[in-house]
Design an enzyme around this catalytic site. Structure first.
Site, short mmCIF file in Angstrom:
data_model
loop_
_atom_site.label_atom_id
_atom_site.label_comp_id
_atom_site.label_asym_id
_atom_site.label_seq_id
_atom_site.Cartn_x
_atom_site.Cartn_y
_atom_site.Cartn_z
N ASP A 13 0.87 -1.18 0.00
CA ASP A 13 0.00 0.00 0.00
C ASP A 13 0.90 1.22 0.00
OD1 ASP A 13 -2.35 1.64 0.36
OD2 ASP A 13 -1.81 1.85 2.45
N SER A 14 0.28 2.39 -0.20
CA SER A 14 1.03 3.64 -0.14
C SER A 14 1.44 3.98 1.29
CB SER A 14 0.18 4.77 -0.71
OG SER A 14 -1.05 4.82 -0.01
N CYS A 76 -4.25 -1.29 -2.05
CA CYS A 76 -4.40 0.15 -2.19
C CYS A 76 -5.31 0.36 -3.40
CB CYS A 76 -3.02 0.77 -2.46
SG CYS A 76 -3.05 2.51 -2.90
N GLU A 155 -5.00 9.20 9.27
CA GLU A 155 -3.56 9.15 9.60
C GLU A 155 -3.25 9.93 10.88
OE1 GLU A 155 -0.59 8.49 7.36
OE2 GLU A 155 -1.77 7.34 5.91
N CYS A 187 -11.17 3.16 -0.82
CA CYS A 187 -9.85 3.61 -0.38
C CYS A 187 -9.57 2.84 0.90
CB CYS A 187 -9.87 5.11 -0.10
SG CYS A 187 -8.38 5.69 0.74
N HIS A 189 -8.05 3.39 3.55
CA HIS A 189 -8.15 4.08 4.84
C HIS A 189 -9.60 4.16 5.34
CE1 HIS A 189 -4.10 5.52 4.02
NE2 HIS A 189 -4.07 6.15 5.17
N1 DGL Z 1 -4.12 3.67 0.11
C1 DGL Z 1 -4.72 4.68 -0.74
C2 DGL Z 1 -5.95 4.09 -1.43
O1 DGL Z 1 -6.47 3.07 -1.03
C3 DGL Z 1 -5.10 5.91 0.05
C4 DGL Z 1 -3.93 6.73 0.53
C5 DGL Z 1 -3.19 7.44 -0.58
O2 DGL Z 1 -3.70 8.40 -1.17
O3 DGL Z 1 -2.09 7.01 -0.86
O4 DGL Z 1 -6.41 4.65 -2.39
#
Ligand code: DGL
Length: 273
Positions: A13-14, A76, A155, A187, A189
């Site tokens: 993931d990011s 992600c 976050e 997303c 999060h």
């Molecule tokens: N993990 C990203 C997603 O699911 C969200 C966070 C980001 O913008 O990197 O889209």
């Protein structure tokens, strides 16, 4: 010699969001080893261009392949939306994203063929959910809405903060008015805001978290390819965490959302890959 089924699954993931997918995998696939990579140095992906997200995703895939993973999960939505095809076209290993499983779950959930999708700017701009959902069932109406402030709220630990309620109302008023009956948390999060979102939208709307369906799909792929690991392990060697920066902050967050204790997080220079 190690059998292929003994090898770990790579998840990336990011940043921390993919932990919501990993925790579902831990529930549904308790005997699998998992290597998680969070690109904490370069988060967020949601405000970046497709080319750069593809580039980052390829670097991470190369890193995970070096760890001899048997399957890669793009945990992600943004990277799944922008990079899944490019990765599948370049690498031999099975690679699965979260968008297709999420779309399928939402189609099952809607009774009136009207689905809402919330995600990052990049995910919504890609229109991927609409394409996939209407590709599966063309008579479904899809409303997509970018909610870029949800990620920093999660976050920064603002899940319970009153400001979060205001931001939810700001972004989701149109969804409430549109009378959808299913909404995808597009997303990774957003599942962490699930109860607040549910409270705002009301009980008539089914909230779809693609993580659940993704873990089911992984189970199916492993079974079909004879890659399931059925041997129980000790937690500490079963789950390994890597990030590209700020390991301590990542670990602190991970310990608030994971069903296991995260005691070590290693930092990797991902630019080398
Ligand atoms: N993990 C990203 C997603 O699911 C969200 C966070 C980001 O913008 O990197 O889209």
């Amino acid at each position: 010699m190690k059998r292929k089924c003994d090898l770990p699954i790579g998840v990336f993931d990011s940043g921390v969001g993919g932990l919501t997918v990993m925790r579902e995998m831990i529930r549904q696939l308790p005997h699998e080893k998992i290597i998680y990579f969070g690109d904490t140095a370069r988060v967020p992906y949601g405000s970046k261009s497709p080319n750069i997200v593809v580039h980052f995703s390829k670097q991470i895939t190369r890193f995970l392949l070096g760890k001899q993973v048997k399957l890669i999960v793009i945990a992600c939505n943004t990277a799944s939306a922008l990079a899944l095809e490019a990765l599948q076209g370049q690498f031999e290993i099975p690679i699965i994203g979260v968008v297709i499983p999420g779309a399928r779950a939402a189609i099952e959930a809607t009774q009136i063929n009207k689905i809402g999708v919330v995600g990052t700017d990049a995910t919504v701009r890609s229109g991927i959910y609409t394409k996939i959902i209407q590709g599966m069932q063309s008579n479904i109406q899809v409303l997509e809405k970018a909610c870029p402030l949800f990620v920093p709220l999660v976050e920064e630990g603002f899940k319970e903060h009153p400001v979060t309620e205001e931001v939810i109302a700001h972004y989701l008023a149109s969804m409430r008015e549109a009378e959808i009956d299913a909404m995808i948390l597009g997303c990774t999060h957003y599942p962490l805001l699930r109860s607040r979102i549910m409270k705002y939208l009301g009980e008539k709307i089914q909230i779809v978290n693609p993580a659940y369906e993704t873990a089911m799909d992984i189970k199916g792929i492993l079974a079909a390819q004879n890659l399931e690991n059925n041997v129980a392990m000790v937690d500490t060697e079963q789950y390994v965490f890597y990030v590209s920066d700020a390991a301590e902050k990542f670990q602190e967050f991970a310990n608030t959302v994971m069903p296991i204790s995260v005691s070590e997080t290693k930092v990797v220079n991902i630019e080398r890959y």
